[in-house]
Design a protein around this motif. Sequence first.
Motif, PDB file in Angstrom:
ATOM      1  N   ARG A 162       0.846  -1.216   0.113  1.00 47.92           N
ATOM      2  CA  ARG A 162       0.106  -0.062  -0.005  1.00 47.92           C
ATOM      3  C   ARG A 162       0.927   1.346   0.055  1.00 47.92           C
ATOM      4  O   ARG A 162       0.335   2.140  -0.546  1.00 47.92           O
ATOM      5  CB  ARG A 162      -1.017  -0.134   1.254  1.00 47.92           C
ATOM      6  N   ARG A 163       2.142   1.100   0.595  1.00 46.55           N
ATOM      7  CA  ARG A 163       2.897   2.462   0.479  1.00 46.55           C
ATOM      8  C   ARG A 163       3.423   2.752  -0.873  1.00 46.55           C
ATOM      9  O   ARG A 163       3.571   3.813  -1.248  1.00 46.55           O
ATOM     10  CB  ARG A 163       4.070   1.924   1.688  1.00 46.55           C
ATOM     11  N   TYR A 164       3.493   1.415  -1.422  1.00 45.35           N
ATOM     12  CA  TYR A 164       4.403   1.607  -2.805  1.00 45.35           C
ATOM     13  C   TYR A 164       3.266   1.984  -3.665  1.00 45.35           C
ATOM     14  O   TYR A 164       3.441   2.950  -4.593  1.00 45.35           O
ATOM     15  CB  TYR A 164       4.762   0.184  -3.297  1.00 45.35           C
ATOM     16  N   LEU A 165       1.875   1.683  -3.601  1.00 45.46           N
ATOM     17  CA  LEU A 165       0.874   2.064  -4.366  1.00 45.46           C
ATOM     18  C   LEU A 165       0.426   3.547  -4.114  1.00 45.46           C
ATOM     19  O   LEU A 165       0.263   4.293  -5.123  1.00 45.46           O
ATOM     20  CB  LEU A 165      -0.441   1.427  -4.052  1.00 45.46           C
ATOM     21  N   LYS A 166       0.619   4.093  -2.956  1.00 48.56           N
ATOM     22  CA  LYS A 166       0.400   5.623  -2.570  1.00 48.56           C
ATOM     23  C   LYS A 166       1.356   6.436  -3.212  1.00 48.56           C
ATOM     24  O   LYS A 166       1.220   7.566  -3.996  1.00 48.56           O
ATOM     25  CB  LYS A 166       0.415   5.503  -1.012  1.00 48.56           C
ATOM     26  N   ARG A 167       2.427   6.014  -3.345  1.00 51.40           N
ATOM     27  CA  ARG A 167       3.668   6.569  -4.217  1.00 51.40           C
ATOM     28  C   ARG A 167       3.177   6.554  -5.787  1.00 51.40           C
ATOM     29  O   ARG A 167       3.347   7.617  -6.333  1.00 51.40           O
ATOM     30  CB  ARG A 167       5.017   6.222  -3.872  1.00 51.40           C
ATOM     31  N   ARG A 168       2.852   5.537  -6.294  1.00 53.32           N
ATOM     32  CA  ARG A 168       2.490   5.239  -7.680  1.00 53.32           C
ATOM     33  C   ARG A 168       1.238   6.274  -7.922  1.00 53.32           C
ATOM     34  O   ARG A 168       1.317   7.000  -8.805  1.00 53.32           O
ATOM     35  CB  ARG A 168       1.999   4.036  -7.827  1.00 53.32           C
ATOM     36  N   ARG A 169       0.296   6.315  -7.061  1.00 54.05           N
ATOM     37  CA  ARG A 169      -0.673   7.073  -7.230  1.00 54.05           C
ATOM     38  C   ARG A 169      -0.669   8.539  -7.308  1.00 54.05           C
ATOM     39  O   ARG A 169      -1.087   9.407  -8.157  1.00 54.05           O
ATOM     40  CB  ARG A 169      -2.131   6.904  -6.249  1.00 54.05           C
ATOM     41  N   ARG A 170       0.251   9.003  -6.301  1.00 58.11           N
ATOM     42  CA  ARG A 170       0.900  10.517  -6.406  1.00 58.11           C
ATOM     43  C   ARG A 170       1.491  10.733  -7.641  1.00 58.11           C
ATOM     44  O   ARG A 170       1.386  12.093  -7.984  1.00 58.11           O
ATOM     45  CB  ARG A 170       1.790  10.639  -5.394  1.00 58.11           C
ATOM     46  N   ASN A 171       2.072   9.854  -8.232  1.00 58.62           N
ATOM     47  CA  ASN A 171       2.817  10.150  -9.446  1.00 58.62           C
ATOM     48  C   ASN A 171       1.824   9.841 -10.928  1.00 58.62           C
ATOM     49  O   ASN A 171       2.509  10.053 -12.023  1.00 58.62           O
ATOM     50  CB  ASN A 171       4.100   9.175  -9.518  1.00 58.62           C
ATOM     51  N   GLY A 172       0.732   9.770 -10.560  1.00 54.05           N
ATOM     52  CA  GLY A 172      -0.254   9.817 -11.619  1.00 54.05           C
ATOM     53  C   GLY A 172      -0.407   8.621 -12.274  1.00 54.05           C
ATOM     54  O   GLY A 172      -1.390   8.537 -13.267  1.00 54.05           O
ATOM     55  N   HIS A 173      -0.212   7.288 -11.571  1.00 56.45           N
ATOM     56  CA  HIS A 173      -0.730   6.185 -11.998  1.00 56.45           C
ATOM     57  C   HIS A 173      -2.205   5.835 -11.394  1.00 56.45           C
ATOM     58  O   HIS A 173      -2.399   5.805 -10.276  1.00 56.45           O
ATOM     59  CB  HIS A 173       0.094   4.948 -11.690  1.00 56.45           C
ATOM     60  N   ARG A 174      -3.140   5.880 -12.246  1.00 58.13           N
ATOM     61  CA  ARG A 174      -4.787   5.668 -11.886  1.00 58.13           C
ATOM     62  C   ARG A 174      -5.136   4.490 -11.177  1.00 58.13           C
ATOM     63  O   ARG A 174      -4.284   3.268 -11.592  1.00 58.13           O
ATOM     64  CB  ARG A 174      -5.545   6.113 -12.984  1.00 58.13           C
ATOM     65  N   GLY A 175      -6.005   4.423 -10.252  1.00 57.68           N
ATOM     66  CA  GLY A 175      -6.482   3.280  -9.617  1.00 57.68           C
ATOM     67  C   GLY A 175      -6.716   3.261  -8.342  1.00 57.68           C
ATOM     68  O   GLY A 175      -6.622   4.347  -7.488  1.00 57.68           O
ATOM     69  N   PRO A 176      -7.302   2.347  -7.650  1.00 58.06           N
ATOM     70  CA  PRO A 176      -7.507   2.402  -6.239  1.00 58.06           C
ATOM     71  C   PRO A 176      -6.412   2.523  -5.446  1.00 58.06           C
ATOM     72  O   PRO A 176      -5.196   2.068  -5.660  1.00 58.06           O
ATOM     73  CB  PRO A 176      -8.309   1.070  -5.873  1.00 58.06           C
ATOM     74  N   GLN A 177      -6.559   3.152  -4.183  1.00 59.27           N
ATOM     75  CA  GLN A 177      -5.293   3.622  -3.495  1.00 59.27           C
ATOM     76  C   GLN A 177      -4.595   2.318  -2.923  1.00 59.27           C
ATOM     77  O   GLN A 177      -3.625   2.013  -2.498  1.00 59.27           O
ATOM     78  CB  GLN A 177      -5.814   4.568  -2.256  1.00 59.27           C
ATOM     79  N   ASP A 178      -5.516   1.156  -2.743  1.00 61.78           N
ATOM     80  CA  ASP A 178      -5.144   0.061  -2.063  1.00 61.78           C
ATOM     81  C   ASP A 178      -5.171  -1.255  -2.531  1.00 61.78           C
ATOM     82  O   ASP A 178      -4.923  -2.303  -2.107  1.00 61.78           O
ATOM     83  CB  ASP A 178      -5.691  -0.029  -0.523  1.00 61.78           C
ATOM     84  N   GLN A 179      -5.260  -1.118  -4.059  1.00 62.68           N
ATOM     85  CA  GLN A 179      -5.306  -2.207  -4.878  1.00 62.68           C
ATOM     86  C   GLN A 179      -4.392  -2.057  -6.129  1.00 62.68           C
ATOM     87  O   GLN A 179      -4.183  -1.073  -6.763  1.00 62.68           O
ATOM     88  CB  GLN A 179      -6.830  -2.551  -5.453  1.00 62.68           C
ATOM     89  N   VAL A 180      -3.735  -3.312  -6.607  1.00 64.57           N
ATOM     90  CA  VAL A 180      -2.869  -3.045  -7.608  1.00 64.57           C
ATOM     91  C   VAL A 180      -3.778  -3.103  -9.047  1.00 64.57           C
ATOM     92  O   VAL A 180      -4.876  -3.636  -8.837  1.00 64.57           O
ATOM     93  CB  VAL A 180      -1.983  -4.520  -7.705  1.00 64.57           C
ATOM     94  N   VAL A 181      -3.449  -2.417  -9.810  1.00 64.45           N
ATOM     95  CA  VAL A 181      -3.995  -2.282 -11.194  1.00 64.45           C
ATOM     96  C   VAL A 181      -3.039  -2.882 -12.459  1.00 64.45           C
ATOM     97  O   VAL A 181      -3.163  -3.662 -13.000  1.00 64.45           O
ATOM     98  CB  VAL A 181      -4.261  -1.004 -11.658  1.00 64.45           C
TER      99      VAL A 181
END
Length: 556
Positions: A162-181
């Motif tokens: 989830r920490r990794y995904l949070k960084r990804r979402r901040r950098n513009g990778h769309r998707g749920p905050q806590d699920q992989v896409v």
Amino acid sequence: MTAQLLIGPVLRRVTGDSATIWVETSAPAQVRVEADSGASGSATTFCAYGHHYALVVVAGLAPDSAQAYTVTLDDRVVWPAAGSPYPPSVIRTRATDDRDQPVSLAFGSCREATHESSRRRLPPDALDAFARRLMAEPMERPDLLVLLGDQVYADETSAKVRRYLKRRRRNGHRGPQDQVVTFEEYTKLYLESWRDPEVRWLFSTVPSVMIFDDHELIDDWNTSASWRADIAQNSWWRERISGGLASYWIYQHLGNLSPDELAADPMFQKVSTAGDATDLMRDFGLRVDDPASAENIDQPYQWSFALDLGRTRLVVLDNRCNRVLTPGARAMLPAAEWDWFLDRAHGDYDHLVVGSSLPWLMPPALHHLEAWNERIAESRHRRTAALGEAMRRAFDMEHWAAFGKSFTALGELFRRLGEGGDGDRVGAGGAYAAPASISVLSGDVHHSYVARADFGHPLATPVMQLTCSPIHNQVPAPMRPLMRFSWSRAVARVARGLAKSAGVAKPALRWKRVAGPYFGNAVGVLRLEGRAATVTIEGTKKDGELFDVASVTYHS
């Protein structure tokens, strides 16, 4: 860049004098696997989404032997790791004529990542415990590890992911905050789960086959046609399904295939020879999810597979991707794949083992409720149908009982096999003697049990449901009494009355629980010897050691 071994080696199929070994590396490399006897194989990594993989076929293995092996990348030994505290990884082969050899299958499902990275504190991991036991007792190694779904959780991620995904979402990778896409995000799930030290050793020395369930993609995956329509409205879904199925194909499905099947698989040939297979895999993931595509109408891509070990036949079924969801014609498998299954279910063997991520025989009360729900969800009255669909999704009513025609067809197949199949499309190729046993291995439901089918008259063949789940997860404590209650005869009668009121026919068979339910983490072992079968389910103690939960022997 010097290539490193990221994941693996993962020993997959051992067939005759050959074995397949899967690896992921950090950069392109020539991968070579060499056994102590000199038997060897090599492959150049293929690339997808910037990741590098190889599936090496080791040929010329001596029969009835256990041979340690090494893995080299560009002539550098990377396995076994220097200073490893674990026993050598070996490839164990069966005798040339193995008809009289026992067969041992370990099985289970539903494994979240380790304690350090889990979303919550879980009881000890049964696969870790099983690995430690095998290190101490190498002669107890099974012939095959059968993993029956939810090998990774795309929709219930660890704190680390989830920490990794949070960084990804901040950098513009769309998707749920806590699920992989994306495919890239999926690789983090496998890296987290498969690099667990004990599990990594286990995968390197016990052959394994795997089939997905819903959490490899998302909870309730393909529960109904309306579910598919609703999920498709999410802007991130196409990338999620493409990345999920492409990563599953690479990490799990490829290893289910024998060397001959790999050689005949056109997709593997394209991917393994492409300079960069990213576009191939992206298109593949979208195409195999679409039942209306031109390539899928008559023959969807087949995730189900089969293999023989001695006098045992294992057939593992896809319960998720290729479901027929058309109201009024719902089915667990499309017609072409069901025909394929019928062909493999008939033959010259002693024991038939069917792998199904979803249990065929559920607690009776739950079975009747799911059968009732299927009927009302297809009601002509819009409000009734909407209520049925809402309940289906809220309470996960999407097992075999919710695909009533398939449930009945599977029971009829087992009945006819148990009476001695006569071959009339129920079995092309003539009559066969009734098998010594029929066993359905399943997971999903987060409790373990053994049940026996009763067809209303004696059969030569015992037909058993063997459910082992979870390997590393848990049922919330308040749910356990309710799940126990679902085995009650009184509650089953009430649920059956509800199903009857909706016009659901009474099942042609009954079933009785003979062991369980057990709600802790567990691993099962099915041992088949001669005409007898013994299933043992072992749970984990607080100290991480295994203990016997149940042991049941059955035979013709």
